[in-house]
Design a protein around this motif. Structure first.
Motif, PDB file in Angstrom:
ATOM      1  N   ALA A 142      30.200  37.517  25.728  1.00 46.79           N
ATOM      2  CA  ALA A 142      29.941  37.940  27.105  1.00 46.79           C
ATOM      3  C   ALA A 142      28.585  38.617  27.310  1.00 46.79           C
ATOM      4  O   ALA A 142      27.929  38.363  28.339  1.00 46.79           O
ATOM      5  N   PRO A 143      28.103  39.490  26.398  1.00 42.64           N
ATOM      6  CA  PRO A 143      26.801  40.124  26.636  1.00 42.64           C
ATOM      7  C   PRO A 143      25.634  39.133  26.749  1.00 42.64           C
ATOM      8  O   PRO A 143      24.588  39.477  27.309  1.00 42.64           O
ATOM      9  N   LYS A 144      25.798  37.926  26.235  1.00 43.58           N
ATOM     10  CA  LYS A 144      24.726  36.934  26.346  1.00 43.58           C
ATOM     11  C   LYS A 144      24.510  36.514  27.796  1.00 43.58           C
ATOM     12  O   LYS A 144      23.385  36.241  28.211  1.00 43.58           O
ATOM     13  N   LEU A 145      25.601  36.436  28.548  1.00 46.55           N
ATOM     14  CA  LEU A 145      25.511  36.006  29.936  1.00 46.55           C
ATOM     15  C   LEU A 145      26.727  36.544  30.685  1.00 46.55           C
ATOM     16  O   LEU A 145      27.851  36.096  30.467  1.00 46.55           O
ATOM     17  N   ARG A 146      26.482  37.489  31.540  1.00 44.14           N
ATOM     18  CA  ARG A 146      27.579  38.105  32.286  1.00 44.14           C
ATOM     19  C   ARG A 146      28.024  37.172  33.406  1.00 44.14           C
ATOM     20  O   ARG A 146      27.219  36.768  34.249  1.00 44.14           O
ATOM     21  N   CYS A 147      29.302  36.831  33.411  1.00 46.64           N
ATOM     22  CA  CYS A 147      29.851  35.918  34.408  1.00 46.64           C
ATOM     23  C   CYS A 147      31.090  36.534  35.055  1.00 46.64           C
ATOM     24  O   CYS A 147      31.713  37.426  34.488  1.00 46.64           O
ATOM     25  N   GLU A 148      31.430  36.041  36.238  1.00 43.47           N
ATOM     26  CA  GLU A 148      32.614  36.547  36.931  1.00 43.47           C
ATOM     27  C   GLU A 148      33.891  36.134  36.212  1.00 43.47           C
ATOM     28  O   GLU A 148      34.856  36.889  36.140  1.00 43.47           O
ATOM     29  N   ARG A 149      33.871  34.904  35.669  1.00 41.90           N
ATOM     30  CA  ARG A 149      35.005  34.401  34.902  1.00 41.90           C
ATOM     31  C   ARG A 149      34.484  33.598  33.721  1.00 41.90           C
ATOM     32  O   ARG A 149      33.364  33.079  33.745  1.00 41.90           O
ATOM     33  N   TYR A 150      35.321  33.505  32.696  1.00 42.05           N
ATOM     34  CA  TYR A 150      34.987  32.693  31.522  1.00 42.05           C
ATOM     35  C   TYR A 150      36.085  31.661  31.298  1.00 42.05           C
ATOM     36  O   TYR A 150      37.275  31.985  31.368  1.00 42.05           O
ATOM     37  N   VAL A 151      35.669  30.439  31.040  1.00 42.27           N
ATOM     38  CA  VAL A 151      36.611  29.355  30.775  1.00 42.27           C
ATOM     39  C   VAL A 151      36.414  28.890  29.333  1.00 42.27           C
ATOM     40  O   VAL A 151      35.315  28.478  28.950  1.00 42.27           O
ATOM     41  N   VAL A 152      37.456  28.995  28.550  1.00 41.62           N
ATOM     42  CA  VAL A 152      37.414  28.560  27.156  1.00 41.62           C
ATOM     43  C   VAL A 152      38.266  27.303  27.016  1.00 41.62           C
ATOM     44  O   VAL A 152      39.426  27.280  27.435  1.00 41.62           O
ATOM     45  N   VAL A 153      37.672  26.258  26.461  1.00 47.52           N
ATOM     46  CA  VAL A 153      38.397  25.014  26.196  1.00 47.52           C
ATOM     47  C   VAL A 153      38.337  24.783  24.692  1.00 47.52           C
ATOM     48  O   VAL A 153      37.264  24.567  24.130  1.00 47.52           O
ATOM     49  N   HIS A 154      39.489  24.863  24.038  1.00 50.57           N
ATOM     50  CA  HIS A 154      39.493  24.802  22.576  1.00 50.57           C
ATOM     51  C   HIS A 154      40.569  23.855  22.062  1.00 50.57           C
ATOM     52  O   HIS A 154      41.488  23.457  22.793  1.00 50.57           O
ATOM     53  N   ARG A 155      40.465  23.495  20.798  1.00 50.97           N
ATOM     54  CA  ARG A 155      41.413  22.575  20.173  1.00 50.97           C
ATOM     55  C   ARG A 155      42.814  23.178  20.151  1.00 50.97           C
ATOM     56  O   ARG A 155      42.982  24.392  20.075  1.00 50.97           O
ATOM     57  N   ILE A 184      43.231  25.261  27.635  1.00 49.70           N
ATOM     58  CA  ILE A 184      42.281  25.910  28.542  1.00 49.70           C
ATOM     59  C   ILE A 184      42.751  27.332  28.831  1.00 49.70           C
ATOM     60  O   ILE A 184      43.919  27.563  29.172  1.00 49.70           O
ATOM     61  N   ARG A 185      41.829  28.289  28.701  1.00 46.69           N
ATOM     62  CA  ARG A 185      42.125  29.693  29.033  1.00 46.69           C
ATOM     63  C   ARG A 185      41.030  30.204  29.969  1.00 46.69           C
ATOM     64  O   ARG A 185      39.841  29.970  29.719  1.00 46.69           O
ATOM     65  N   VAL A 186      41.433  30.910  31.012  1.00 46.43           N
ATOM     66  CA  VAL A 186      40.490  31.472  31.988  1.00 46.43           C
ATOM     67  C   VAL A 186      40.607  32.989  31.948  1.00 46.43           C
ATOM     68  O   VAL A 186      41.714  33.538  32.107  1.00 46.43           O
ATOM     69  N   TYR A 187      39.471  33.675  31.738  1.00 42.68           N
ATOM     70  CA  TYR A 187      39.450  35.133  31.593  1.00 42.68           C
ATOM     71  C   TYR A 187      38.638  35.785  32.709  1.00 42.68           C
ATOM     72  O   TYR A 187      37.644  35.221  33.189  1.00 42.68           O
ATOM     73  N   ASP A 188      39.051  36.986  33.077  1.00 40.96           N
ATOM     74  CA  ASP A 188      38.282  37.804  34.004  1.00 40.96           C
ATOM     75  C   ASP A 188      37.021  38.287  33.292  1.00 40.96           C
ATOM     76  O   ASP A 188      37.082  38.737  32.146  1.00 40.96           O
ATOM     77  N   GLY A 189      35.885  38.206  33.981  1.00 43.55           N
ATOM     78  CA  GLY A 189      34.617  38.556  33.349  1.00 43.55           C
ATOM     79  C   GLY A 189      34.375  40.039  33.196  1.00 43.55           C
ATOM     80  O   GLY A 189      33.452  40.443  32.481  1.00 43.55           O
TER      81      GLY A 189
END
Length: 268
Positions: A142-155, A184-189
């Motif tokens: 997250a510190p690399k790029l602050r976003c409102e939400r994060y979407v992780v798509v993983h195996r 798919i997981r969606v997180y609050d930023g």
């Protein structure tokens, strides 16, 4: 004596190629510098800027699993190969952008080393939880790029022995399956709380659909047994495997992402 000297001078003048005349020294050749053409400059890719509403962390990766199952699980053979040329992570980002039209979508960069160890909380292997590991990785990036939400798509693993993206062969002249199973997981930023999550599926998640179209618990398609690669590296140049994976990945993400990316309704 003077007559002989004069005759000698006349003879020299006639025999000399210059006629006895003193020739001027040749002018030095002027060497002109070569005109260099201006070097062709390849324009750099535009740098994304501005606020980030959705940061995408794609972990589809470049791994293609080759799984040959035995009659018993302890006889199973697993191997893998790199299919980076298939650009699966780029495909994931493009599908998030398509599902979140109108939102600022940015890809969160990370290295292979960061994926292996970055931000992973130390967990007892007997109580390992994927959700905890994924959340830790999001907090780390997250510190690399602050976003409102994060979407992780993983195996992800299905209901059988298949995991992630790859091809499987069942024993005793059994079927061969190509599969592409992602989660798919969606997180609050800000709080990093998990907002929504779901497996990426091409069909509705019902009992009938699972039996009829999802025997492995995720996107898959049965192939002819000749499609199973003799060596894992043979999969890289096989267009049937490449296009099959990309098609399943596209269909499952396009069906699953829109609902997960909806803004939560404000509480009354």
């Amino acid at each position: 004596m003077m007559t002989l000297l004069a005759a000698a001078l006349v003879s020299y003048a006639l025999l000399s190629p210059t006629g006895g005349q003193v020739q001027p020294a040749p002018k030095p050749e002027v060497v002109r510098p070569a005109v260099r053409k201006p070097a062709t400059v390849t324009p750099a890719k535009p740098v994304e800027s501005g606020p980030c509403q959705i940061g995408v962390i794609p972990i589809a990766g470049d791994l293609f699993m080759v799984e040959k199952f035995g009659a018993f699980t302890f006889l199973d053979k697993y191997s893998h190969t790199s299919v980076a040329a298939w650009a699966l992570d780029d495909l994931v980002v493009s599908r998030v952008r398509a599902a979140a039209s109108g939102s600022s979508v940015r890809r969160i960069p990370f290295t292979r080393e960061e994926l292996k160890s970055g931000g992973r909380a130390k967990q007892n292997p007997f109580f390992y939880r994927t959700s905890t590991a994924v959340e830790s990785f999001v907090r780390f990036l997250a510190p690399k790029l602050r976003c409102e939400r994060y979407v992780v798509v993983h195996r992800h693993g299905g209901s059988q022995r298949e995991y992630g993206i790859g091809i499987s062969q069942y024993p005793l002249n059994g079927p061969v399956f190509l599969f592409a199973m992602m989660y798919i997981r969606v997180y609050d930023g800000t709080t990093f709380a998990l907002i929504r999550e779901a497996p990426a599926l091409m069909t509705e998640d019902t009992y009938i659909e699972r039996v009829m179209h999802n025997p492995l618990g995720g996107p898959s398609t049965e192939l002819d047994r000749t499609m199973f690669p003799e060596k894992p590296a043979d999969a890289i140049s096989n267009p049937v495997l490449r296009d099959g994976v990309r098609t399943m990945l596209t269909k499952s993400l396009d069906k699953t992402l829109p609902a997960l990316l909806q803004r939560p309704s404000p509480s009354r």
